[in-house]
Design a protein around this motif. Sequence first.
Motif, PDB file in Angstrom:
ATOM      1  N   LEU A  76      -0.488   8.869  -1.790  1.00  0.00           N
ATOM      2  CA  LEU A  76      -0.125  10.242  -2.129  1.00  0.00           C
ATOM      3  C   LEU A  76      -1.256  11.007  -2.809  1.00  0.00           C
ATOM      4  O   LEU A  76      -1.436  12.206  -2.587  1.00  0.00           O
ATOM      5  CB  LEU A  76       1.099  10.258  -3.050  1.00  0.00           C
ATOM      6  CG  LEU A  76       2.473  10.059  -2.414  1.00  0.00           C
ATOM      7  CD1 LEU A  76       3.525   9.880  -3.496  1.00  0.00           C
ATOM      8  CD2 LEU A  76       2.824  11.252  -1.532  1.00  0.00           C
ATOM      9  N   THR A  77      -2.021  10.309  -3.654  1.00  0.00           N
ATOM     10  CA  THR A  77      -2.977  11.023  -4.507  1.00  0.00           C
ATOM     11  C   THR A  77      -4.406  11.007  -3.996  1.00  0.00           C
ATOM     12  O   THR A  77      -5.170  11.928  -4.293  1.00  0.00           O
ATOM     13  CB  THR A  77      -2.971  10.433  -5.925  1.00  0.00           C
ATOM     14  OG1 THR A  77      -3.279   9.024  -5.864  1.00  0.00           O
ATOM     15  CG2 THR A  77      -1.609  10.604  -6.578  1.00  0.00           C
ATOM     16  N   ARG A  78      -4.810  10.009  -3.246  1.00  0.00           N
ATOM     17  CA  ARG A  78      -6.209   9.958  -2.827  1.00  0.00           C
ATOM     18  C   ARG A  78      -6.501  11.123  -1.876  1.00  0.00           C
ATOM     19  O   ARG A  78      -5.655  11.544  -1.092  1.00  0.00           O
ATOM     20  CB  ARG A  78      -6.538   8.619  -2.162  1.00  0.00           C
ATOM     21  CG  ARG A  78      -5.975   8.431  -0.771  1.00  0.00           C
ATOM     22  CD  ARG A  78      -6.404   7.105  -0.201  1.00  0.00           C
ATOM     23  NE  ARG A  78      -6.106   7.030   1.238  1.00  0.00           N
ATOM     24  CZ  ARG A  78      -6.852   6.412   2.113  1.00  0.00           C
ATOM     25  NH1 ARG A  78      -7.949   5.786   1.715  1.00  0.00           N
ATOM     26  NH2 ARG A  78      -6.530   6.385   3.392  1.00  0.00           N
ATOM     27  N   GLY A  79      -7.696  11.629  -1.961  1.00  0.00           N
ATOM     28  CA  GLY A  79      -8.045  12.790  -1.166  1.00  0.00           C
ATOM     29  C   GLY A  79      -7.676  14.105  -1.823  1.00  0.00           C
ATOM     30  O   GLY A  79      -8.143  15.168  -1.413  1.00  0.00           O
ATOM     31  N   ARG A  80      -6.810  14.044  -2.843  1.00  0.00           N
ATOM     32  CA  ARG A  80      -6.439  15.254  -3.579  1.00  0.00           C
ATOM     33  C   ARG A  80      -6.512  15.023  -5.092  1.00  0.00           C
ATOM     34  O   ARG A  80      -6.132  15.895  -5.869  1.00  0.00           O
ATOM     35  CB  ARG A  80      -5.031  15.696  -3.194  1.00  0.00           C
ATOM     36  CG  ARG A  80      -3.995  14.586  -3.267  1.00  0.00           C
ATOM     37  CD  ARG A  80      -2.609  15.055  -2.849  1.00  0.00           C
ATOM     38  NE  ARG A  80      -2.515  15.397  -1.467  1.00  0.00           N
ATOM     39  CZ  ARG A  80      -2.273  14.518  -0.474  1.00  0.00           C
ATOM     40  NH1 ARG A  80      -2.170  13.240  -0.746  1.00  0.00           N
ATOM     41  NH2 ARG A  80      -2.182  14.917   0.771  1.00  0.00           N
ATOM     42  N   ALA A  81      -7.027  13.863  -5.498  1.00  0.00           N
ATOM     43  CA  ALA A  81      -7.061  13.528  -6.923  1.00  0.00           C
ATOM     44  C   ALA A  81      -7.892  14.519  -7.727  1.00  0.00           C
ATOM     45  O   ALA A  81      -7.532  14.878  -8.849  1.00  0.00           O
ATOM     46  CB  ALA A  81      -7.591  12.108  -7.116  1.00  0.00           C
TER      47      ALA A  81
END
Length: 248
Positions: free
Chosen positions: A213-218
């Motif tokens: 869910l979080t990787r790439g948008r952390a």
Amino acid sequence: MDKPHQPFADGMPNVTEARFEVPTPERVEALKPLAHAPRFLILYGSLRERSFSRFLAYEAARLLEAMSGDVRIFHAHGLPLPDDATADHPKVQELRQLSIWSEGQIWVSPERHGNMTGVMKSQVDWLPLSEGSVRPTQGRTLAVMQVSGGSQSFNAVNSLRVLGRWMRMVTIPNQSSVPMAYREFDDAGRMKPGPLYDRVVDVCEELMKFTLLTRGRADYLVDRYSERKERAPERLKGVAADIGFVKR
């Protein structure tokens, strides 16, 4: 109790409008899908030959790999005490590079004297909140686990949670605590089946989900108004003048 009439019409005079942003679903979306497997770093807090925290770390690694994760385990043998060596020490550099490489982490500590071990804390203490423009832990997901020789306890995982939040990591809700660890692992170091093992599976599954869910948008998720103010060119110029790098 009196309440101001809504919607509020008295503005926000204390907010710097140029640095204020309204989060939107579109901004939360990753810019582009990541093709590589989710990357996980596992730290464990014991140097013993028969280390139950290392055995638990290996079990977590097997599970994450079975879930298509790319896993690295850091072994703290040879890592100096914090401040007893410089940051260019090979083991310190290895640890920091692995943390930067990772998108999620698992910290596994024995409980000693009611808390995490010094070996565990030393590893985290070698990870800076920031190193130039690079932040080795911020925005990464984190799962915490502990083993203990006695009855059920959550002292170590609770301390690890505090530490994870301090390192600005996304610490997942689930956790694993393995009491009387000497009963839970066989002679080969494999964890025996049962409710405690099932909980380890739960934790790894949840960590994988949160990481996806979080990787790439952390970077966006942990972008802060106060830090955007600090990075503003006019603010940086003022700081430089205060410390004598430029003339006002």
